[in-house]
Motif scaffolding. Structure first.
Motif, PDB file in Angstrom:
ATOM      1  N   TYR A  48       0.827  -1.214   0.000  1.00  0.00           N
ATOM      2  CA  TYR A  48       0.000   0.000   0.000  1.00  0.00           C
ATOM      3  C   TYR A  48       0.855   1.254   0.000  1.00  0.00           C
ATOM      4  O   TYR A  48       2.014   1.243   0.408  1.00  0.00           O
ATOM      5  CB  TYR A  48      -0.960  -0.001   1.191  1.00  0.00           C
ATOM      6  CG  TYR A  48      -0.293  -0.069   2.539  1.00  0.00           C
ATOM      7  CD1 TYR A  48       0.044   1.088   3.228  1.00  0.00           C
ATOM      8  CD2 TYR A  48      -0.015  -1.293   3.143  1.00  0.00           C
ATOM      9  CE1 TYR A  48       0.643   1.030   4.464  1.00  0.00           C
ATOM     10  CE2 TYR A  48       0.583  -1.369   4.374  1.00  0.00           C
ATOM     11  CZ  TYR A  48       0.913  -0.205   5.032  1.00  0.00           C
ATOM     12  OH  TYR A  48       1.521  -0.266   6.256  1.00  0.00           O
ATOM     13  N   THR A  49       0.238   2.326  -0.483  1.00  0.00           N
ATOM     14  CA  THR A  49       0.832   3.664  -0.449  1.00  0.00           C
ATOM     15  C   THR A  49      -0.263   4.637  -0.045  1.00  0.00           C
ATOM     16  O   THR A  49      -1.448   4.396  -0.289  1.00  0.00           O
ATOM     17  CB  THR A  49       1.407   4.081  -1.817  1.00  0.00           C
ATOM     18  OG1 THR A  49       0.359   4.070  -2.773  1.00  0.00           O
ATOM     19  CG2 THR A  49       2.529   3.166  -2.252  1.00  0.00           C
ATOM     20  N   ASN A  61      -3.926   3.704  -1.584  1.00  0.00           N
ATOM     21  CA  ASN A  61      -4.006   2.710  -2.654  1.00  0.00           C
ATOM     22  C   ASN A  61      -3.363   1.428  -2.166  1.00  0.00           C
ATOM     23  O   ASN A  61      -2.291   1.462  -1.559  1.00  0.00           O
ATOM     24  CB  ASN A  61      -3.278   3.190  -3.920  1.00  0.00           C
ATOM     25  CG  ASN A  61      -3.968   4.394  -4.521  1.00  0.00           C
ATOM     26  OD1 ASN A  61      -5.138   4.335  -4.838  1.00  0.00           O
ATOM     27  ND2 ASN A  61      -3.232   5.490  -4.651  1.00  0.00           N
ATOM     28  N   ASN A 115      -2.822  11.209  -4.031  1.00  0.00           N
ATOM     29  CA  ASN A 115      -3.523  10.022  -4.514  1.00  0.00           C
ATOM     30  C   ASN A 115      -4.360   9.317  -3.457  1.00  0.00           C
ATOM     31  O   ASN A 115      -5.072   8.364  -3.775  1.00  0.00           O
ATOM     32  CB  ASN A 115      -2.508   9.023  -5.081  1.00  0.00           C
ATOM     33  CG  ASN A 115      -1.742   9.617  -6.238  1.00  0.00           C
ATOM     34  OD1 ASN A 115      -2.319  10.254  -7.102  1.00  0.00           O
ATOM     35  ND2 ASN A 115      -0.435   9.424  -6.235  1.00  0.00           N
TER      36      ASN A 115
END
Length: 176
Positions: free
Chosen positions: A117-118, A126, A123
């Motif tokens: 994950y980030t 995610n 963003n």
């Protein structure tokens, strides 16, 4: 002022005082006389005046920690317990305002789930989830063939062989 305080204490003590039955009421079960009561006498104590303490000097508050406009951290842990079968790990770091991480665990159905994950301000969050079967070494079964049981019933004309895996019941009775 002290007299008002003493009167107040006396009223509180009298209001808290109770009625204590005397021993004559509880003494004999055959005593048919009316119970006698004794009134508890309140104790009045007067507190001695206390000297007022000097004000305490408070130390200066601690200096605030300096602000870090670009904070960062990193951690990792891993658990592999052969007794319970617990197998999991996680790694995460924060650099330049973006969080990157990965965790992995073994699901009860025998698959390893890995999530990468980030997360950042642009963003959002995610995640990519991967599932793969765990390669478990399976021992090859040892196949043994059982010999059929042979016996001669006194009423049968020939020996009867029964295989332990036979599913149909065979009757060799003379009346059958």
């Amino acid at each position: 002022m002290a007299a008002k305080f003493l009167v107040l204490l006396a009223l509180v003590a009298v209001s808290q005082a109770g009625v204590i039955p005397s021993a004559g009421y509880y003494g004999s079960p055959f005593a048919f006389h009316a119970p006698t009561f004794a009134v508890a006498k309140p104790l009045i104590t007067v507190a001695k005046p206390v000297a007022i303490a000097k004000p305490v000097v408070v130390a200066k508050p601690a200096e605030p920690e300096p602000f870090d406009p670009n904070p960062s951290y990193s951690f990792h842990y891993e658990v592999k317990d052969a007794t319970t079968g617990d197998d999991k790990s996680q790694t995460e770091s924060l650099e330049n305002g973006a969080i990157k991480g990965m965790y992995s665990l073994v699901d009860p159905d025998g698959f390893r789930r890995t999530v990468e994950y980030t997360a950042d301000d642009v963003n959002g969050f995610n995640a990519v989830i991967n599932r793969e079967p765990i390669a478990v070494a399976v021992a090859k079964p040892v196949l043994t063939v059982a010999k059929p049981l042979v016996y001669h019933a006194p009423w049968a004309s020939a020996p009867v062989a029964h295989a332990p895996w036979a599913t149909a019941a065979v009757s060799h009775a003379p009346w059958a």
